[in-house]
Every structure is written in C-alpha cells, then in structure tokens.
Design a protein around this motif. Structure first.
Motif, short mmCIF file in Angstrom:
data_model
loop_
_atom_site.label_atom_id
_atom_site.label_comp_id
_atom_site.label_asym_id
_atom_site.label_seq_id
_atom_site.Cartn_x
_atom_site.Cartn_y
_atom_site.Cartn_z
N UNK A 126 -20.21 38.40 -21.42
CA UNK A 126 -20.77 39.70 -21.80
C UNK A 126 -22.21 39.90 -21.33
N UNK A 127 -22.94 38.80 -21.10
CA UNK A 127 -24.33 38.90 -20.64
C UNK A 127 -24.41 39.08 -19.13
N UNK A 128 -23.29 39.05 -18.42
CA UNK A 128 -23.26 39.26 -16.99
C UNK A 128 -23.16 38.00 -16.16
N UNK A 129 -23.30 36.83 -16.79
CA UNK A 129 -23.18 35.58 -16.03
C UNK A 129 -21.73 35.33 -15.63
N UNK A 130 -21.50 34.70 -14.50
CA UNK A 130 -20.13 34.26 -14.20
C UNK A 130 -19.67 33.31 -15.31
N UNK A 131 -18.43 33.43 -15.71
CA UNK A 131 -17.92 32.62 -16.83
C UNK A 131 -18.10 31.13 -16.56
N UNK A 132 -17.90 30.72 -15.31
CA UNK A 132 -18.01 29.31 -15.00
C UNK A 132 -19.42 28.79 -15.29
N UNK A 133 -20.45 29.63 -15.18
CA UNK A 133 -21.81 29.21 -15.51
C UNK A 133 -21.92 28.84 -16.99
N UNK A 134 -21.22 29.58 -17.84
CA UNK A 134 -21.20 29.26 -19.27
C UNK A 134 -20.51 27.91 -19.51
N UNK A 135 -19.41 27.69 -18.83
CA UNK A 135 -18.69 26.42 -19.00
C UNK A 135 -19.54 25.25 -18.54
N UNK A 136 -20.20 25.42 -17.41
CA UNK A 136 -21.10 24.38 -16.89
C UNK A 136 -22.26 24.17 -17.87
N UNK A 137 -22.80 25.25 -18.41
CA UNK A 137 -23.89 25.14 -19.38
C UNK A 137 -23.49 24.38 -20.63
N UNK A 138 -22.29 24.66 -21.13
CA UNK A 138 -21.79 23.95 -22.31
C UNK A 138 -21.64 22.46 -22.01
N UNK A 139 -21.03 22.14 -20.87
CA UNK A 139 -20.88 20.74 -20.47
C UNK A 139 -22.25 20.09 -20.28
N UNK A 140 -23.21 20.84 -19.74
CA UNK A 140 -24.55 20.30 -19.53
C UNK A 140 -25.23 19.89 -20.83
#
Length: 181
Positions: free
Chosen positions: A42-56
C-alpha cells in the motif's frame, strides 16, 4: 532496513551466516520475486521489498535460517497474485513452490498464514509466553519482523494502515525478551 536481495545477502554474511545459508537465502529471494511479481505494498514499495525487509530483521537478530526463509515467504499464501489458470489452483502452485505440503518451509509459511497474520489466536499467551512452543514463538518473531518492516518502510506513516493491537504487542515484547531480542 534492508530492501534488496543484495543488501539482505550482505547483512547475512556480516552477521555470520554460512555460505550455504546465504545460497538458500538467494534462492528463496528469487522464488519470492517470482511469486510476488507485479505486486506492490500500500505504501508503493514492490511487495518483494517488504518480504526482504522482514527477512532482514530476522537476520539482524540472528534467527535460524529456517525462520529467515519463512519470513522471506511469509505472505506467499495470503498475498501471491492469482496465478494463470492451469491444472492446479494458485494455492496448490504456491504449496508446490514452497517444497510441497508438509515440507519444513511450506509448514512454517502456512502456520504463519494461519496464526501470524492475526495474532489473536496466540495473544492469549500474553503474560505466559514461556508456554508457547518453539514454532509459535517463531511465528510471533516473524510477526514482529513484519511489523518492524512496515514501520521502517513507511507503510504505517503513509497508508493509514492500523498497527498491531496492544495484546499482540504485549505478546511480541514478552516473546522477544524470552528470545533475547
């Protein structure tokens, strides 16, 4: 907050994850990119960036590789776009991509989808988190990592999305304290 595959791998190496684990992270990053192709937060980031962020976040705190990989795919069942029609449903295709029904990765991602997306099923453990099993404690940790990514990635600030409730936050604090995080 890491947002790219290379930044996640750099962090994993810096945190002492062995080369074999980094190779697994790279492979699962590729799978996440395929499964979430064309999806955005919803913030405009590619979804995969969120997944990578969570894993990070999970890598930053030294979680086992199995938890990191599940965090990297935590939304595969709930947010993967509808896949093209074929002999299998989208859910069956995702299940197969995660290693098949009951594989360690598939089991963790499915458990997160059932309990981590809405911690109300686990919130009754607030005040007695020591009674949680390891799998459920790891689900709480993945939920915490997901929340940290949404906070640091700006999702809460710029979308009006509601934060976790007090019961979930209390449980996260307690579990993280028990885990030394």
């Amino acid at each position: 907050l890491v947002q790219t595959r290379s930044a996640l791998l750099d962090l994993a190496l810096a945190r002492g994850y062995p080369a074999g684990d980094c190779q697994r992270i790279a492979q699962v990053c590729d799978l996440a990119a395929v499964l979430m192709n064309g999806c955005y937060r919803p913030c405009g980031r590619p979804f995969v960036a969120h997944l990578v962020g969570t894993a990070g976040v999970l890598v930053r705190y030294g979680f086992r590789i199995e938890v990191v990989l599940a965090g990297l795919l935590h939304a595969a069942y709930t947010h993967c776009p509808r896949l093209p029609a074929g002999p299998k449903s989208s859910i069956e295709t995702v299940c197969d991509a995660l290693g098949g029904r009951g594989s360690p990765l598939e089991r963790r991602v499915r458990a997160y989808s059932r309990r981590g997306e809405d911690l109300r099923t686990l919130a009754s453990y607030a005040g007695r988190a020591g009674e949680l099993g390891v799998d459920d404690a790891e689900i709480v940790a993945m939920t915490a990592a997901n929340d940290v990514d949404m906070e640091l990635g700006g999702e809460y600030r710029y979308t009006g999305r509601e934060r976790l409730g007090d019961g979930a936050i209390a449980l996260i604090r307690e579990v993280c304290a028990l885990l030394g995080v």
